[in-house]
Design a protein around this motif. Structure first.
Motif, mmCIF file in Angstrom:
data_model
loop_
_atom_site.group_PDB
_atom_site.id
_atom_site.type_symbol
_atom_site.label_atom_id
_atom_site.label_comp_id
_atom_site.label_asym_id
_atom_site.label_seq_id
_atom_site.Cartn_x
_atom_site.Cartn_y
_atom_site.Cartn_z
ATOM 1 N N LEU A 1 -0.505 -33.276 -24.475
ATOM 2 C CA LEU A 1 -1.011 -34.616 -24.190
ATOM 3 C C LEU A 1 -0.505 -35.117 -22.841
ATOM 4 C CD1 LEU A 1 -2.595 -37.081 -25.235
ATOM 5 C CD2 LEU A 1 -0.465 -37.882 -26.263
ATOM 6 N N THR A 2 0.763 -34.918 -22.567
ATOM 7 C CA THR A 2 1.351 -35.384 -21.307
ATOM 8 C C THR A 2 0.633 -34.775 -20.104
ATOM 9 O OG1 THR A 2 3.520 -35.700 -22.324
ATOM 10 C CG2 THR A 2 3.454 -35.438 -19.925
ATOM 11 N N ASN A 3 0.422 -33.469 -20.145
ATOM 12 C CA ASN A 3 -0.194 -32.792 -19.006
ATOM 13 C C ASN A 3 -1.691 -33.080 -18.908
ATOM 14 O OD1 ASN A 3 1.850 -30.873 -17.575
ATOM 15 N ND2 ASN A 3 2.318 -30.703 -19.745
ATOM 16 N N MET A 4 -2.342 -33.216 -20.046
ATOM 17 C CA MET A 4 -3.770 -33.508 -20.012
ATOM 18 C C MET A 4 -4.046 -34.927 -19.515
ATOM 19 S SD MET A 4 -5.002 -31.533 -23.431
ATOM 20 C CE MET A 4 -5.121 -29.735 -23.487
ATOM 21 N N LYS A 5 -3.179 -35.865 -19.865
ATOM 22 C CA LYS A 5 -3.309 -37.220 -19.324
ATOM 23 C C LYS A 5 -3.139 -37.200 -17.809
ATOM 24 C CE LYS A 5 -1.143 -40.584 -21.443
ATOM 25 N NZ LYS A 5 -0.054 -41.298 -22.178
ATOM 26 N N ALA A 6 -2.177 -36.429 -17.331
ATOM 27 C CA ALA A 6 -1.974 -36.311 -15.881
ATOM 28 C C ALA A 6 -3.186 -35.658 -15.222
ATOM 29 C CB ALA A 6 -0.709 -35.499 -15.595
ATOM 30 N N ALA A 7 -3.783 -34.672 -15.894
ATOM 31 C CA ALA A 7 -4.962 -33.995 -15.352
ATOM 32 C C ALA A 7 -6.129 -34.958 -15.214
ATOM 33 C CB ALA A 7 -5.343 -32.817 -16.247
ATOM 34 N N VAL A 8 -6.355 -35.769 -16.240
ATOM 35 C CA VAL A 8 -7.465 -36.731 -16.200
ATOM 36 C C VAL A 8 -7.215 -37.794 -15.139
ATOM 37 C CG1 VAL A 8 -8.588 -38.581 -17.513
ATOM 38 C CG2 VAL A 8 -8.229 -36.329 -18.558
ATOM 39 N N TYR B 1 -12.489 -33.920 -22.520
ATOM 40 C CA TYR B 1 -12.621 -33.282 -23.837
ATOM 41 C C TYR B 1 -11.289 -32.716 -24.302
ATOM 42 C CZ TYR B 1 -13.748 -29.530 -27.144
ATOM 43 O OH TYR B 1 -13.766 -28.678 -28.206
ATOM 44 N N HIS B 2 -10.598 -32.025 -23.406
ATOM 45 C CA HIS B 2 -9.287 -31.482 -23.761
ATOM 46 C C HIS B 2 -8.313 -32.605 -24.133
ATOM 47 C CE1 HIS B 2 -9.901 -27.428 -21.452
ATOM 48 N NE2 HIS B 2 -10.509 -27.463 -22.622
ATOM 49 N N LEU B 3 -8.357 -33.705 -23.381
ATOM 50 C CA LEU B 3 -7.486 -34.832 -23.681
ATOM 51 C C LEU B 3 -7.826 -35.431 -25.052
ATOM 52 C CD1 LEU B 3 -5.260 -36.800 -22.852
ATOM 53 C CD2 LEU B 3 -6.978 -38.105 -21.578
ATOM 54 N N ALA B 4 -9.114 -35.478 -25.363
ATOM 55 C CA ALA B 4 -9.530 -35.973 -26.681
ATOM 56 C C ALA B 4 -8.952 -35.106 -27.788
ATOM 57 C CB ALA B 4 -11.059 -35.998 -26.765
ATOM 58 N N LEU B 5 -8.969 -33.793 -27.588
ATOM 59 C CA LEU B 5 -8.406 -32.887 -28.590
ATOM 60 C C LEU B 5 -6.903 -33.137 -28.783
ATOM 61 C CD1 LEU B 5 -10.132 -29.501 -27.659
ATOM 62 C CD2 LEU B 5 -10.624 -30.936 -29.646
ATOM 63 N N ALA B 6 -6.207 -33.337 -27.653
ATOM 64 C CA ALA B 6 -4.758 -33.566 -27.749
ATOM 65 C C ALA B 6 -4.456 -34.878 -28.453
ATOM 66 C CB ALA B 6 -4.147 -33.554 -26.349
ATOM 67 N N TYR B 7 -5.197 -35.928 -28.103
ATOM 68 C CA TYR B 7 -4.996 -37.217 -28.795
ATOM 69 C C TYR B 7 -5.245 -37.062 -30.295
ATOM 70 C CZ TYR B 7 -4.337 -40.543 -24.945
ATOM 71 O OH TYR B 7 -3.822 -41.278 -23.910
ATOM 72 N N LEU C 1 -2.983 -28.834 -13.986
ATOM 73 C CA LEU C 1 -2.347 -29.633 -15.030
ATOM 74 C C LEU C 1 -3.095 -29.500 -16.355
ATOM 75 C CD1 LEU C 1 -1.613 -32.787 -12.884
ATOM 76 C CD2 LEU C 1 0.137 -31.427 -14.057
ATOM 77 N N ASP C 2 -4.424 -29.466 -16.277
ATOM 78 C CA ASP C 2 -5.207 -29.309 -17.495
ATOM 79 C C ASP C 2 -4.953 -27.949 -18.144
ATOM 80 O OD1 ASP C 2 -7.560 -30.143 -19.277
ATOM 81 O OD2 ASP C 2 -8.217 -28.198 -18.506
#
Length: 335
Positions: A281-288, A298-304, A264-265
């Motif tokens: 953002l959708t997929n990174m939130k699911a990954a976390v 970190y990736h989720l932070a970048l997307a946000y 997912l990430d």
């Protein structure tokens, strides 16, 4: 069905058997495996006892030992495992569990000694010889593990499994070039061995040889289009040069294993590199949610950050650095 990790369906199928079949030792043994996979200890206990009344065969003795091991009755488990090994000295699972019963109590030396004792009774067995290497590696005795695997390979040059283990030991010893040679020896014996190709790709990726790694993963995907690990790795390595292909690979990996946080990430990262930040953002939130590692945070932070939510961006960045203070961050948050 059990190998497909669906023990409930396996149990349902077994329970549809004819009454006369249900009285056989083979049926009882198979049903016990389904119950053990379902972690139904009480029902498994009843099934094992019923099977033992029909015959004390190694497989049922091993099942009984598993139940006792789970209850931390190591002495009782050992007695059963020794009985099973008397009947079948090459019962790898029984010998491995016997060793584990000592390791669980902090006695790795005894675990290795036990494996060596049984292997000495069958010196020509590549399985028992390999188990010595496996336990030496577990105890972090890498030179001894290497020697054990080399001995098995010398006596059984066409037996592939110890070569995989040897490659891992060589990597543990810091000799990536030796690991490459060992894996290429596997491919000389079995050119289509995707496991060896995947491991070569991982070695090249870790060494920073992205083109070589990508070629290996591409070879795996060509041979096995549903290999989720290869699809995921290939997506990550191609997202900068060919984001459209990367997206297709990443989507296929997630379709194959939709609950895998790493996949997912990667899908989110491909969307991020394509500039489709809401999908990222959708997929990174699911990954976390599935796997809250430092990199995923970190990736989720970048997307946000890209969608303008700086508060969540900073919170996830802080969480990432708390998990891994040395985390490499090649890209700063947007301002």
């Amino acid at each position: 069905i059990l190998r497909a990790k669906d023990p409930k369906a396996g149990l349902k199928l077994l329970d549809e058997a004819a009454d006369w079949q249900k009285k056989t030792l083979a049926f009882m043994t198979a049903r016990n495996w389904a119950l053990l996979a379902l972690q139904d200890g009480a029902a498994a206990r009843q099934g094992v006892d019923a099977a033992l009344a029909l015959g004390r065969i190694p497989e049922v003795l091993y099942q009984d030992a598993l139940l006792r091991y789970e209850k931390k009755d190591y002495a009782g488990a050992r007695t059963l495992l020794e009985e099973a090994l008397t009947q079948n000295p090459e019962h790898m699972a029984a010998l491995n569990l016997l060793a584990q019963s000592y390791a669980e109590q902090g006695n790795n030396a005894k675990a290795i000694e036990i494996v060596q004792q049984y292997a000495a009774k069958k010196p020509s067995s590549p399985y028992l010889g390999s188990l010595i290497g496996i336990w030496q590696r577990y105890a972090h005795h890498l030179p001894e593990a290497r020697a054990a695997f080399l001995a098995v390979i010398a006596a059984n040059p066409k037996y592939v499994p110890p070569r995989f283990s040897l490659a891992e030991v060589e990597l543990g010893l810091g000799d990536a070039e030796a690991a490459r040679r060992t894996l290429k020896e596997i491919l000389a014996l079995d050119p289509g061995n995707t496991q060896a190709i995947m491991r070569l790709g991982s070695i090249e990726f870790d060494a920073g040889n992205r083109v070589a790694a990508r070629n290996y993963f591409q070879t795996v995907v060509q041979a096995d289009p549903h290999n989720a690990d290869a699809l995921n790795d290939l997506a990550y390595l191609t997202c900068d040069d060919n984001p459209d292909d990367a997206l297709r690979y990443a989507q296929s990996a997630v379709e194959t294993m939709p609950d895998n946080g790493e996949f997912l990430d990667t899908l989110g990262w491909v969307y991020y590199r394509k500039g489709i930040y809401t999908s990222a953002l959708t997929n990174m939130k699911a990954a976390v949610a599935k796997q809250p590692t430092a990199l995923h945070r970190y990736h989720l932070a970048l997307a946000y950050s890209k969608v303008g939510d700086q508060q969540n961006a900073q919170e996830n960045l802080s969480a990432a650095l708390k998990l891994d203070p040395k985390l490499q961050m090649p890209e700063p948050l947007s301002r």
